[in-house]
Design a protein around this motif. Sequence first.
Motif, mmCIF file in Angstrom:
data_model
loop_
_atom_site.group_PDB
_atom_site.id
_atom_site.type_symbol
_atom_site.label_atom_id
_atom_site.label_comp_id
_atom_site.label_asym_id
_atom_site.label_seq_id
_atom_site.Cartn_x
_atom_site.Cartn_y
_atom_site.Cartn_z
ATOM 1 N N TYR A 156 0.822 -1.202 0.000
ATOM 2 C CA TYR A 156 0.000 0.000 0.000
ATOM 3 C C TYR A 156 0.858 1.255 0.000
ATOM 4 C CZ TYR A 156 -3.221 -3.645 1.515
ATOM 5 O OH TYR A 156 -3.942 -4.807 1.604
ATOM 6 N N ALA A 157 1.849 1.282 -0.890
ATOM 7 C CA ALA A 157 2.660 2.484 -1.033
ATOM 8 C C ALA A 157 1.752 3.639 -1.461
ATOM 9 C CB ALA A 157 3.756 2.247 -2.074
ATOM 10 N N PRO A 158 2.134 4.883 -1.162
ATOM 11 C CA PRO A 158 1.264 6.017 -1.503
ATOM 12 C C PRO A 158 0.868 6.003 -2.978
ATOM 13 C CG PRO A 158 3.063 6.738 -0.123
ATOM 14 C CD PRO A 158 3.340 5.307 -0.463
ATOM 15 N N THR A 159 -0.411 6.246 -3.246
ATOM 16 C CA THR A 159 -0.900 6.324 -4.614
ATOM 17 C C THR A 159 -1.132 7.783 -4.980
ATOM 18 O OG1 THR A 159 -3.195 6.094 -3.859
ATOM 19 C CG2 THR A 159 -2.027 4.068 -4.433
ATOM 20 N N VAL A 215 1.027 3.761 -8.061
ATOM 21 C CA VAL A 215 -0.116 2.908 -7.729
ATOM 22 C C VAL A 215 0.330 1.751 -6.851
ATOM 23 C CG1 VAL A 215 -1.328 3.456 -9.874
ATOM 24 C CG2 VAL A 215 0.163 1.453 -9.778
ATOM 25 N N ALA A 216 -0.614 1.248 -6.062
ATOM 26 C CA ALA A 216 -0.401 -0.011 -5.354
ATOM 27 C C ALA A 216 -0.597 -1.154 -6.340
ATOM 28 C CB ALA A 216 -1.374 -0.139 -4.189
ATOM 29 N N LEU A 240 5.331 -1.357 -7.496
ATOM 30 C CA LEU A 240 6.117 -2.524 -7.124
ATOM 31 C C LEU A 240 5.566 -3.719 -7.872
ATOM 32 C CD1 LEU A 240 6.465 -1.936 -3.300
ATOM 33 C CD2 LEU A 240 8.348 -2.037 -4.908
ATOM 34 N N ALA A 241 6.444 -4.608 -8.328
ATOM 35 C CA ALA A 241 6.001 -5.744 -9.121
ATOM 36 C C ALA A 241 6.910 -6.938 -8.861
ATOM 37 C CB ALA A 241 5.995 -5.390 -10.604
ATOM 38 N N ASN A 242 6.425 -8.101 -9.247
ATOM 39 C CA ASN A 242 7.226 -9.326 -9.173
ATOM 40 C C ASN A 242 8.048 -9.433 -10.452
ATOM 41 O OD1 ASN A 242 4.297 -10.276 -7.795
ATOM 42 N ND2 ASN A 242 6.132 -10.746 -6.637
#
Length: 358
Positions: A93-96, A116-117, A187-189
């Motif tokens: 839930y990083a700032p959007t 975005v989250a 953030l992504a895989n």
Amino acid sequence: MPRTDAESWNAYLRDRITLLEDTLQLTLGARYDRHDYTPHLGATFADPTGTVRPVSFASPTWQAGLSYQLLPGHTVWFQAGRGFRAPTTGEMYAPTSTTPLTAVATGKEVAVPTSVANPDLESEKSLNLELGWRWEGTRSRVSVSAFRDRYDDFIDSLLELRDPTTEYRSCSRFGCSNSKGYRVSTLANLGEVTVKGVEAEGLWQLGDAWLLRAVYSHNEGEQKDGSPLNSINPDRGVLGLSWQGVDQRLRLTGVLTHALAKKRGDVKVEPDVFGGMAEPFLSDAYTVFDLFGSLRLNANLKINAGIYNLFDERYYQWARIRNVARGEFALYGYATEDGIGRFSEPGRNYRLNLTWTF
């Protein structure tokens, strides 16, 4: 971040089995983890992108290790294990945020996301292998180990290009420019990632009052396509010397830390939010000396004090500046040659605390 309820459930079993007259030890372990996150939107956290929602992560893991005493004081070990790491609430839930852009074809202003989250973020899983040797004497200990970790669904930050068929126009105090699509920080895989390295440590007791400790670590990381993994820190060495009084009431420690510079060849440069290839700031080599200690006044009261970065070194941690690029824009992860200073580590600083136990 939104206010988030986080529930964690853990269960594990571990056993150590001694064989061959105490010269061979077998360690086996199994574990199960579950994490549930429930975010709450409200006046203190709004989500204009609609990407924040409840998530759950769960996985079993295991570990097996062997250690064998070759000779008195000499031990070799090998261990393998399956690892699991759920994303933290900060990663989930990083700032959007959004920013206004103008669609060139229609002339209409639209709000597009800039950060975005990722509600589809998966937990990291890893296969960890480690081989090591340790020697223990009466007043000293030396160990060397090598490891190789392969991660599946490794979590890292990146910029995604979205809506590449639409031309947008953005304006700032530096002027206006057009670009195809827009880029979003998230953030992504990353898929399969391999991290390997070597660590060495030594402890030497110099008389009854002095203890010398030295540590060195070297890590390398690459993605499946062979490109470097940006989150890998440069080589780092630590040398520490401690003194303790006869009555153990007073303890003083000096720690010298040296880190190498981050090389340009070890960094994969991603396109920025405007589609350009902005050069990153690279951390230089640095040496920092810290001096700290503690004094126990009585059975209940203890004073801890220290002077950190004693020689007022100006330096940067690679982990802190790796997502910062050179540019004139204060937003979107840019910084100027002067503005990068806000990411530097503290200069000479002091800490003092009192601990009372009862």
